[in-house]
Design a protein around this motif. Sequence first.
Motif, PDB file in Angstrom:
ATOM      1  N   GLN A  24      60.160  87.301 107.771  1.00 26.72           N
ATOM      2  CA  GLN A  24      60.507  88.160 108.924  1.00 26.72           C
ATOM      3  C   GLN A  24      59.786  87.887 110.101  1.00 26.72           C
ATOM      4  O   GLN A  24      60.652  87.501 111.293  1.00 26.72           O
ATOM      5  CB  GLN A  24      60.735  89.556 108.570  1.00 26.72           C
ATOM      6  N   GLU A  25      58.689  87.944 110.025  1.00 24.74           N
ATOM      7  CA  GLU A  25      57.628  87.605 111.304  1.00 24.74           C
ATOM      8  C   GLU A  25      58.005  86.001 111.621  1.00 24.74           C
ATOM      9  O   GLU A  25      58.200  85.818 113.031  1.00 24.74           O
ATOM     10  CB  GLU A  25      56.318  87.609 110.910  1.00 24.74           C
ATOM     11  N   ILE A  26      57.889  85.460 110.728  1.00 24.74           N
ATOM     12  CA  ILE A  26      58.117  83.935 111.146  1.00 24.74           C
ATOM     13  C   ILE A  26      59.487  83.510 111.681  1.00 24.74           C
ATOM     14  O   ILE A  26      59.642  82.854 112.714  1.00 24.74           O
ATOM     15  CB  ILE A  26      57.839  82.900 109.796  1.00 24.74           C
ATOM     16  N   ALA A  27      60.477  84.165 111.007  1.00 26.20           N
ATOM     17  CA  ALA A  27      62.020  83.968 111.579  1.00 26.20           C
ATOM     18  C   ALA A  27      62.012  84.430 112.841  1.00 26.20           C
ATOM     19  O   ALA A  27      62.688  83.923 113.790  1.00 26.20           O
ATOM     20  CB  ALA A  27      62.843  84.786 110.629  1.00 26.20           C
ATOM     21  N   GLN A  28      61.252  85.537 113.422  1.00 28.86           N
ATOM     22  CA  GLN A  28      61.415  86.127 114.620  1.00 28.86           C
ATOM     23  C   GLN A  28      60.747  85.078 115.687  1.00 28.86           C
ATOM     24  O   GLN A  28      61.151  85.103 116.823  1.00 28.86           O
ATOM     25  CB  GLN A  28      60.897  87.433 114.743  1.00 28.86           C
ATOM     26  N   LYS A  29      59.413  84.622 115.264  1.00 25.41           N
ATOM     27  CA  LYS A  29      58.726  83.638 116.237  1.00 25.41           C
ATOM     28  C   LYS A  29      59.806  82.478 116.557  1.00 25.41           C
ATOM     29  O   LYS A  29      59.685  82.046 117.593  1.00 25.41           O
ATOM     30  CB  LYS A  29      57.672  83.267 115.339  1.00 25.41           C
ATOM     31  N   ILE A  30      60.548  81.980 115.645  1.00 23.47           N
ATOM     32  CA  ILE A  30      61.412  80.660 115.645  1.00 23.47           C
ATOM     33  C   ILE A  30      62.385  81.075 116.422  1.00 23.47           C
ATOM     34  O   ILE A  30      62.950  80.329 117.380  1.00 23.47           O
ATOM     35  CB  ILE A  30      61.653  80.264 114.298  1.00 23.47           C
ATOM     36  N   PRO A  46      55.816  71.029 115.301  1.00 25.56           N
ATOM     37  CA  PRO A  46      56.750  71.668 114.289  1.00 25.56           C
ATOM     38  C   PRO A  46      55.867  72.455 113.136  1.00 25.56           C
ATOM     39  O   PRO A  46      56.307  72.601 112.305  1.00 25.56           O
ATOM     40  CB  PRO A  46      57.316  70.552 113.555  1.00 25.56           C
ATOM     41  N   SER A  47      54.566  72.753 113.641  1.00 25.36           N
ATOM     42  CA  SER A  47      53.869  73.436 112.578  1.00 25.36           C
ATOM     43  C   SER A  47      54.576  74.834 112.042  1.00 25.36           C
ATOM     44  O   SER A  47      54.504  75.062 110.833  1.00 25.36           O
ATOM     45  CB  SER A  47      52.466  73.698 113.072  1.00 25.36           C
ATOM     46  N   LEU A  48      55.183  75.512 112.893  1.00 24.44           N
ATOM     47  CA  LEU A  48      55.714  76.764 112.489  1.00 24.44           C
ATOM     48  C   LEU A  48      56.748  76.340 111.422  1.00 24.44           C
ATOM     49  O   LEU A  48      57.094  77.349 110.552  1.00 24.44           O
ATOM     50  CB  LEU A  48      56.384  77.298 113.753  1.00 24.44           C
ATOM     51  N   LEU A  49      57.336  75.347 111.513  1.00 25.35           N
ATOM     52  CA  LEU A  49      58.449  74.952 110.629  1.00 25.35           C
ATOM     53  C   LEU A  49      58.108  74.673 109.294  1.00 25.35           C
ATOM     54  O   LEU A  49      58.908  74.694 108.285  1.00 25.35           O
ATOM     55  CB  LEU A  49      59.411  73.984 111.173  1.00 25.35           C
ATOM     56  N   PHE A  50      56.802  74.217 109.078  1.00 19.80           N
ATOM     57  CA  PHE A  50      56.295  73.911 107.945  1.00 19.80           C
ATOM     58  C   PHE A  50      56.327  75.088 106.710  1.00 19.80           C
ATOM     59  O   PHE A  50      56.117  75.034 105.430  1.00 19.80           O
ATOM     60  CB  PHE A  50      54.925  73.301 107.821  1.00 19.80           C
ATOM     61  N   HIS A  55      64.857  81.665 102.837  1.00 22.31           N
ATOM     62  CA  HIS A  55      65.101  82.852 103.568  1.00 22.31           C
ATOM     63  C   HIS A  55      64.810  82.927 105.082  1.00 22.31           C
ATOM     64  O   HIS A  55      65.763  83.450 105.934  1.00 22.31           O
ATOM     65  CB  HIS A  55      64.077  83.883 103.036  1.00 22.31           C
ATOM     66  N   ILE A  56      63.842  82.158 105.316  1.00 21.37           N
ATOM     67  CA  ILE A  56      63.504  82.079 106.971  1.00 21.37           C
ATOM     68  C   ILE A  56      64.706  81.306 107.760  1.00 21.37           C
ATOM     69  O   ILE A  56      65.072  81.965 108.708  1.00 21.37           O
ATOM     70  CB  ILE A  56      62.269  81.489 107.134  1.00 21.37           C
ATOM     71  N   THR A  57      65.192  80.326 107.092  1.00 24.31           N
ATOM     72  CA  THR A  57      66.014  79.508 107.839  1.00 24.31           C
ATOM     73  C   THR A  57      67.673  80.432 107.765  1.00 24.31           C
ATOM     74  O   THR A  57      67.991  80.486 109.059  1.00 24.31           O
ATOM     75  CB  THR A  57      66.415  78.395 107.005  1.00 24.31           C
ATOM     76  N   ASN A  58      67.809  81.304 106.775  1.00 22.93           N
ATOM     77  CA  ASN A  58      68.902  81.927 106.988  1.00 22.93           C
ATOM     78  C   ASN A  58      68.922  83.147 108.128  1.00 22.93           C
ATOM     79  O   ASN A  58      69.704  83.580 108.649  1.00 22.93           O
ATOM     80  CB  ASN A  58      69.526  82.228 105.462  1.00 22.93           C
ATOM     81  N   LEU A  59      67.508  83.686 107.960  1.00 23.49           N
ATOM     82  CA  LEU A  59      67.269  84.486 109.055  1.00 23.49           C
ATOM     83  C   LEU A  59      67.476  84.331 110.381  1.00 23.49           C
ATOM     84  O   LEU A  59      68.122  84.713 111.276  1.00 23.49           O
ATOM     85  CB  LEU A  59      65.906  85.416 108.754  1.00 23.49           C
ATOM     86  N   VAL A  60      66.772  83.157 110.573  1.00 18.74           N
ATOM     87  CA  VAL A  60      67.053  82.407 112.058  1.00 18.74           C
ATOM     88  C   VAL A  60      68.501  81.958 112.344  1.00 18.74           C
ATOM     89  O   VAL A  60      69.135  82.530 113.511  1.00 18.74           O
ATOM     90  CB  VAL A  60      66.231  81.268 112.119  1.00 18.74           C
ATOM     91  N   LEU A  61      69.146  81.247 111.420  1.00 18.95           N
ATOM     92  CA  LEU A  61      70.510  80.959 111.797  1.00 18.95           C
ATOM     93  C   LEU A  61      71.652  82.005 112.079  1.00 18.95           C
ATOM     94  O   LEU A  61      72.405  82.111 112.484  1.00 18.95           O
ATOM     95  CB  LEU A  61      71.034  80.003 110.555  1.00 18.95           C
ATOM     96  N   ASN A  81      65.386  65.274 109.886  1.00 21.61           N
ATOM     97  CA  ASN A  81      63.952  65.244 110.126  1.00 21.61           C
ATOM     98  C   ASN A  81      63.180  64.854 108.748  1.00 21.61           C
ATOM     99  O   ASN A  81      63.032  65.838 107.844  1.00 21.61           O
ATOM    100  CB  ASN A  81      63.264  66.481 110.735  1.00 21.61           C
ATOM    101  N   PRO A  82      62.623  63.482 108.596  1.00 27.34           N
ATOM    102  CA  PRO A  82      62.073  63.127 107.436  1.00 27.34           C
ATOM    103  C   PRO A  82      60.856  63.963 106.947  1.00 27.34           C
ATOM    104  O   PRO A  82      61.006  64.306 105.579  1.00 27.34           O
ATOM    105  CB  PRO A  82      61.691  61.711 107.588  1.00 27.34           C
ATOM    106  N   SER A  83      60.150  64.495 107.801  1.00 30.41           N
ATOM    107  CA  SER A  83      58.800  65.370 107.490  1.00 30.41           C
ATOM    108  C   SER A  83      59.199  66.677 106.893  1.00 30.41           C
ATOM    109  O   SER A  83      58.553  67.552 106.540  1.00 30.41           O
ATOM    110  CB  SER A  83      57.947  65.126 108.655  1.00 30.41           C
ATOM    111  N   LEU A  84      60.648  67.030 107.206  1.00 30.93           N
ATOM    112  CA  LEU A  84      61.196  68.500 106.589  1.00 30.93           C
ATOM    113  C   LEU A  84      61.987  68.392 105.591  1.00 30.93           C
ATOM    114  O   LEU A  84      63.009  69.241 105.461  1.00 30.93           O
ATOM    115  CB  LEU A  84      61.592  69.248 108.034  1.00 30.93           C
TER     116      LEU A  84
END
Length: 615
Positions: A24-30, A46-50, A55-61, A81-84
């Motif tokens: 949830q913290e990561i989701a809030q930051k993003i 993009p370090s935050l996205l690594f 769960h995080i993706t759905n929370l953000v979206l 993005n190939p790196s993701l």
Amino acid sequence: MSSQKTFKTVKKLFPTDPTLISNQEIAQKISKTLINSGLQPLKSTPSLLFNLNPHITNLVLSNPLVPPLSCLSLFNFLQTNPSLTSHKPNLQAHVAIICRLYQAKKFAQMKIVLNGIVSNDILRFPVSEIVSLAEDERKGVKFVETLCDMLFRVYADNKMFEEAVGVFDYAEKKGFEIEERSCFVLLLALKKCGQVDLCLRFFDQMVEKGVQITVHSLTLVMNELCKRGEVKKAKALMGEMAGRQIKPNVVTYNTLLKAYIERKDFEGVNEALSLMEKDSVGYNVATCTLLIDWFGSCEKIEDAEKVFEEIHERGIEPDVYLYTSIINWNGRVGNMKRALFLFDELTQRGLVPNVHTYGALINGACKGGQMKMADILVNEMQSKGIDVNQVVFNTLIDGYCRKGMMDEALRLQDFMEGKGFQTDVFTYSTIASGLCKLNRNEEAKSLLFTMEERGVAPNVVCFTTLIDIFCKEGNFVEAKQVIQEMERKGERPNTVTYNALIDGYIKKGKMKEAHKLKKEMEDKGLMPDTYTYSSLIHGECIDGKVDEALKLFHEMYQRDLTRNVVTYTAMISGLSKDGRTDEAFKLYDEMKREGLTPDDRVYHSLVGSLHTAKS
């Protein structure tokens, strides 16, 4: 479904517990980054996205505070993005972004995301599972209905027809409505892919389930039925839909009219026109073009011209297709003056003649033996940037063959092949027939054998030409074998084929065999025509059996066959040679009453009969 409700639903799916606080913290930051600065900082660092996970993706979206388009930017970035790669959005993420886009009324983007689902084997789940991720226990029915409708369309666009029908069935079962416009998209896609049976079945399903049918869907289905030869069914369907207040329009009637015209159904054409009048459905330019073609094919050029003249009274703006049709039929009946006048009128109206327009004029010129005019028209056509196509080449070759200009026809064939066109069966049959008429039989046979060596299947004209050649050579065994070969290859001998064989026997004095062939063709359901009877009458007269010839002559009347100049000439000649002057002159008078112009042979026979009678 409100943004807050969506967020709450996602929170239910991913409840708060100590192990998920970091998510949830990561989701809030993003989310905060997206709200304040958009996607660019995440792209740059993009370090935050690594640390992303589903769960995080759905929370953000699903976060209602993040603008929908920012969510979409993140979604697309993760997709591409190939790196993701390991963090690509899952099905839940797709549904989440679809929810957000729906709230923002970004329907085109919704469709793109849905397209990503159906085209991905990993994401493609049954509609029930997709919907289950989007359902809200208290509200959101309209969203789910829209989702189903759009998913249905996307499946149709991707030619995934069974899946589309599955969505329709699911929606109907759940009480959701698939819009008629979407159903039409599927019908159209099925038609384009040749899935006619499924198209018709789905239309029946639409009617059964109470979808509000429009005239466009009705017309499409009627058109497919007509193409299959089920014209009665198409007309019955039109009547049934009219009973449901779905009134046919001019396009619907044109569909029916075209089907009747193609089948030469006089009664059907008249009935369709009467129904149009009864329903106060006015003609459009396509109707007039169909009618001109209809009357032209029935050799009623005056009626075709009448339709053309009436377009102004009806307030219809003519197009190039209408002009091409009336030009074509005037050319076919030899009225090139009128055809050329119409061509000039077409250009004066600012309409641009196409290859078919020029082709119609060239065909008229060729049929009239005006090959110089045809060449001028070809040059003019090319100067306008219109390329000569295979049809025009074949028309010119046919024109040269009609004139007996076989060397020119053969040169044009070589030129055509040099331009990259393949000589087709029409070209081969036309040239072979032309050579045969000039008794260049060996060349004709050689050409036909070359055709088969090149893998071009012979048609009935090719076989008939071969039969004609063998008959001229007196080789009736080979001629009969050609007929057998035709039937083995699925080409049914026609009246012209039998006429060639009958004529061959007659010229060799084999009247018994000729009559036997006449009976054979009748047994096969082929009607002897004027040429058949004229040949037999001529043969009987040559054989001195004038009474037999007269029987055939009268039989023509009983069979409603037109007796032409050749028929009368043969009969008058036979009577004259037999010294039956009165009967010969009686036929001469009858011939003139029929509007036929006797030629020198008739006068010569009649004069000869006077000498025969005196002696």
